[in-house]
Design a protein around this motif. Structure first.
Motif, PDB file in Angstrom:
ATOM      1  N   GLY A  57      -6.943   3.727  10.085  1.00 22.80           N
ATOM      2  CA  GLY A  57      -8.168   4.416  10.504  1.00 22.80           C
ATOM      3  C   GLY A  57      -8.432   5.690   9.720  1.00 22.80           C
ATOM      4  N   LYS A  58      -7.384   6.243   9.075  1.00 21.63           N
ATOM      5  CA  LYS A  58      -7.557   7.490   8.309  1.00 21.63           C
ATOM      6  C   LYS A  58      -7.752   7.159   6.817  1.00 21.63           C
ATOM      7  CE  LYS A  58      -7.002  10.782  11.367  1.00 21.63           C
ATOM      8  NZ  LYS A  58      -6.465  10.265  12.528  1.00 21.63           N
ATOM      9  N   GLU A  59      -8.431   8.039   6.101  1.00 20.62           N
ATOM     10  CA  GLU A  59      -8.647   7.780   4.676  1.00 20.62           C
ATOM     11  C   GLU A  59      -7.347   7.963   3.886  1.00 20.62           C
ATOM     12  OE1 GLU A  59     -12.394   8.601   1.993  1.00 20.62           O
ATOM     13  OE2 GLU A  59     -11.111  10.348   1.824  1.00 20.62           O
ATOM     14  N   ILE A  60      -7.084   7.025   2.989  1.00 25.18           N
ATOM     15  CA  ILE A  60      -5.960   7.173   2.059  1.00 25.18           C
ATOM     16  C   ILE A  60      -6.483   6.962   0.636  1.00 25.18           C
ATOM     17  CG2 ILE A  60      -3.981   6.521   3.520  1.00 25.18           C
ATOM     18  CD1 ILE A  60      -4.256   3.638   2.391  1.00 25.18           C
ATOM     19  N   LEU A  63       0.829  -1.212   0.000  1.00 21.91           N
ATOM     20  CA  LEU A  63       0.000   0.000   0.000  1.00 21.91           C
ATOM     21  C   LEU A  63       0.864   1.263   0.000  1.00 21.91           C
ATOM     22  CD1 LEU A  63      -3.085  -0.844   2.264  1.00 21.91           C
ATOM     23  CD2 LEU A  63      -3.000  -0.559  -0.214  1.00 21.91           C
ATOM     24  N   GLU A  64       1.926   1.277   0.801  1.00 21.86           N
ATOM     25  CA  GLU A  64       2.757   2.497   0.848  1.00 21.86           C
ATOM     26  C   GLU A  64       3.315   2.855  -0.535  1.00 21.86           C
ATOM     27  OE1 GLU A  64       4.179   3.259   5.396  1.00 21.86           O
ATOM     28  OE2 GLU A  64       5.593   2.246   4.059  1.00 21.86           O
ATOM     29  N   LYS A 121      -1.293   9.267   4.389  1.00 22.11           N
ATOM     30  CA  LYS A 121      -0.135   8.433   4.721  1.00 22.11           C
ATOM     31  C   LYS A 121      -0.571   7.240   5.570  1.00 22.11           C
ATOM     32  CE  LYS A 121       1.870  11.104   8.605  1.00 22.11           C
ATOM     33  NZ  LYS A 121       0.844  11.680   9.317  1.00 22.11           N
ATOM     34  N   TRP A 122       0.370   6.323   5.771  1.00 14.98           N
ATOM     35  CA  TRP A 122       0.067   5.097   6.518  1.00 14.98           C
ATOM     36  C   TRP A 122      -0.301   5.441   7.968  1.00 14.98           C
ATOM     37  CZ3 TRP A 122      -0.951   0.215   5.225  1.00 14.98           C
ATOM     38  CH2 TRP A 122      -1.049  -0.707   6.269  1.00 14.98           C
ATOM     39  N   GLU A 123      -1.589   5.505   8.218  1.00 15.10           N
ATOM     40  CA  GLU A 123      -2.081   5.825   9.551  1.00 15.10           C
ATOM     41  C   GLU A 123      -3.416   5.094   9.695  1.00 15.10           C
ATOM     42  OE1 GLU A 123      -2.723  10.013  11.866  1.00 15.10           O
ATOM     43  OE2 GLU A 123      -1.882  10.067   9.862  1.00 15.10           O
TER      44      GLU A 123
END
Ligand code: MIC
Ligand code: SF4
Length: 647
Positions: free
Chosen positions: A22-25, A10-11, A18-20
């Protein structure tokens, strides 16, 4: 800190955020797949975006769902799909070439790539080390047009496999064990990453069975490492050059880790009407079986079918068992034919269906009234087989074979007592390969898109009103699947005709829904749906949002909502809301007059959304979990309108 496989892939693909967890990417999509039942609408939407060519590395359009051609509709849709593919740079896989997930694994899947598919079982590609995600057709259309795919940065759950499966105990039983552990709800926003020394004991198709049915747990996808076994599989497919190694760092950290000892896995089954209802096969021993269906994207590989062929060699299907096989692909069918397995299956009394979804989606081979049907597929939702009173049990090919012989549910290990040895089929070193059922894109200028009378324009939605005011058209319970919301099977041929297809909304739950919703709409009021836990489980079919939108549904209020369905609701401008307190579910009934005042203002500026039940004189609050981008989509009335506003 080291990284797992999911994070590594994914990264590499993140284009926003960014890779976090629970947050939208937003991620770049390398490959897409569509199937015919979701594909026509996806390509109509792709055309509506004004795109001229796909921008992905690879896009494939499969025809595998609507292959029963009674009437002109499906054949017309196939021709539309073929011409659209030729024009826009998409590979077209003709009807008869096989089920999208099986064929994609064989011919196109590449470790380390991202795949977005307009089918919820796209995670099958995780068996070969892809991050393969199911989505609504509109999201796939956006990806084909070069747009990113938005998802919640996942919580990755590491599943450590140890030991080795015992004879007669299978990958299907492993994923049924996963379903027993994780159930079908509460896993939104998670990804399963498999690891541990047990992985190397599983072939790619076995891994794909496990990632395929991860969809039933509601996870975003499931991913296996890419190792020597993956290389061997790709080599057998004459695609060794597509192999790259993928492994997790030894110090990778995960949200959670669990361990499964493969040597302790026993034959399991999912009993009616949910893939999460797990029992051991032993517990149901002796139950009379009326039908056995072998196939679907879960268990229709060469190994699955050859195993059953070897078990059944020289035997006959029990007289009370109707036994059907849908081979996963033309490649599987051709290879089992060349290796003699097909003859053994035919001689045992199997009814060989075409390489397509067929029985799995209930558009053929519906069982008799009240039948017990054993299926190697992935879903046993109420009515999905096409027979509402049927009892569908999900089992491994080995358990299915045991029932073919005995006419009963029996633990396949007991076949040994009947002198039948476990066949232990090896995968071919080289498959017989014939790609002639793929049609490759042509010179776009020369192609004229064919549009039969079944093809309509995708219906337009309206911007979010100042307030929502209307009725609770239907109140349903927990675990309502998209099969409950809009059936597939014999109704699927209306996928390109939204007004007609909408007539079947909630048919299996309440056949009066359509007429009532239409009346409310004609009276100038909004329709509102109320659901329990895990509303919208199962398939990616966006018609479960598109058809309600067409009938003027403006909001869904549920205790919890599943990922793909939530995204589809937003794409079609229906606001997904969840009860702040689950107990408030009891404060609304079907037929209640509801107001959601100032909804537009709250979405624009923030604040609390209140539901006023005018019939009962009560008020309560609901949650909305929308990113800024999703708020803009809802305000615009859906993704197509949002994209138009932006351009
Ligand atoms: C399914 O298995 O339910 C389907 C039919 O493949 C669906 C797609 C569809 O409804 O067209 C899915 O899984 O997404
Ligand atoms: Fe086809 Fe069934 Fe797989 Fe869906 S689950 S893609 S209907 S085989």
């Amino acid at each position: 800190m080291g990284k797992g496989i999911v994070q590594k892939i994914l990264e590499k693909h993140i284009v926003e955020g960014k890779w976090e967890p629970g947050k939208e990417i937003a991620i770049k999509i390398d490959h897409t797949l569509t199937q015919d039942a979701t594909g026509t609408m996806a390509y109509l939407q792709f055309e509506a975006m004004g795109a001229t060519k796909v921008k992905t590395e690879l896009s494939v359009s499969y025809v595998d769902h609507n292959t029963v051609q009674i009437g002109f509709e499906n054949a017309d849709d196939h021709k539309y799909l073929q011409t659209v593919a030729a024009k826009y740079g998409i590979i077209y896989s003709r009807a008869g070439n096989g089920i999208c997930h099986q064929v994609n694994l064989e011919r196109f899947g590449k470790p380390g790539k991202t795949l977005l598919g307009s089918d919820s079982h796209t995670p099958t590609g995780g068996g070969i080390g892809m991050v393969a995600i199911g989505a609504g057709g509109l999201d796939v259309a956006v990806a084909m047009a070069g747009g990113p795919f938005y998802l919640t940065c996942p919580n990755v759950i590491k599943v450590n496999l140890h030991g080795k499966l015992k004879p007669w105990c299978t990958a299907k039983d492993v994923v049924l064990k996963m379903l027993e552990t994780f159930t079908t709800k509460g896993n939104v926003g998670c990804i399963f990453e498999y690891g541990g020394e047990g992985v190397e004991t599983l072939s790619v198709p076995e891994r794909a069975t496990i990632t395929n049915m991860g969809a039933e747990c509601g996870v975003t996808t499931s991913v296996f490492p890419s190792d020597e076994t993956t290389k061997t599989f790709l080599k057998a497919q004459d695609r060794e050059k597509d192999w790259v190694e993928l492994k997790a760092d030894s110090d990778a950290e995960y949200s959670k880790e669990i361990d499964i000892d493969l040597s302790e896995i026993v034959p399991l089954t999912a009993y009616p009407h949910s893939p999460g209802n797990i029992k051991t096969v032993k517990e149901l021993e002796g139950m009379t079986v009326d039908q056995v269906c072998l196939g679907s994207c879960t268990n229709s590989s060469y190994k699955d079918l050859m195993t059953v062929a070897k078990i059944l060699k020289g035997k006959k299907a029990h007289p009370n068992v109707s036994f059907v096989i849908a081979p996963g692909s033309k490649q599987v069918l051709e290879n089992i034919a060349r290796d003699g397995g097909l003859t053994d299956l035919i001689s045992a009394g199997a009814r060989i269906a075409e390489s397509a979804c067929g029985f799995c989606i209930g558009n053929s081979q519906s069982p008799k009234t009240d039948a017990v049907s054993l299926r190697t597929s992935n879903r046993n939702f109420l009515g999905r087989s096409g027979t509402k009173s049927a009892q569908a049990y999900l089992v491994s090919p080995e358990t299915a074979a045991a029932a073919v012989i005995t006419g009963k549910m029996i633990d396949p290990r007991d076949l040994e007592k009947m002198g039948i040895k476990y066949p232990d089929v090896k995968m071919p070193e080289k498959f017989y390969i014939d790609d002639s059922m793929f049609i490759y894109p042509e010179d776009a200028e020369k192609v004229e898109i064919y549009r039969g009378p079944n093809i309509g324009d995708p219906p337009a939605s309206l911007p979010l009103p100042e307030e929502i005011s209307g009725e609770i058209t239907i109140k349903v319970g927990d675990k309502i699947t998209t099969d409950h919301i809009i059936p597939a099977g014999s109704k699927m041929k209306y996928r390109s005709n939204v007004p007609k297809y909408s007539e079947f909304l909630f048919e299996v739950v309440d056949p009066t829904f359509h007429d009532r919703a239409e009346k409310i709409q004609q009276d100038g009021k909004d329709n509102i749906i109320v659901g329990g836990l895990s509303y919208g489980q199962g398939s990616s079919r966006e018609h479960a949002a598109l058809c309600p939108m067409f009938l003027g549904v403006k909001a869904v209020i549920a205790k919890s909502l599943e990922r793909i369905h939530t995204a589809n609701l937003i794409n079609f401008g229906i606001i997904p809301l969840t009860f702040k307190n689950d107990g408030d579910y009891n404060k609304v009934e079907q037929g209640d007059n509801i107001e959601i005042p100032e909804i537009k203002n709250v979405i624009e500026t923030g604040g609390v959304i209140k539901i006023k039940n005018k019939t009962k004189g009560v008020e309560f609050e609901v949650d909305y979990n929308l990113s800024d981008r999703q708020k803009e989509i809802i305000l615009a009335g859906g993704t197509l309108a949002y994209m138009k506003n932006k351009s």
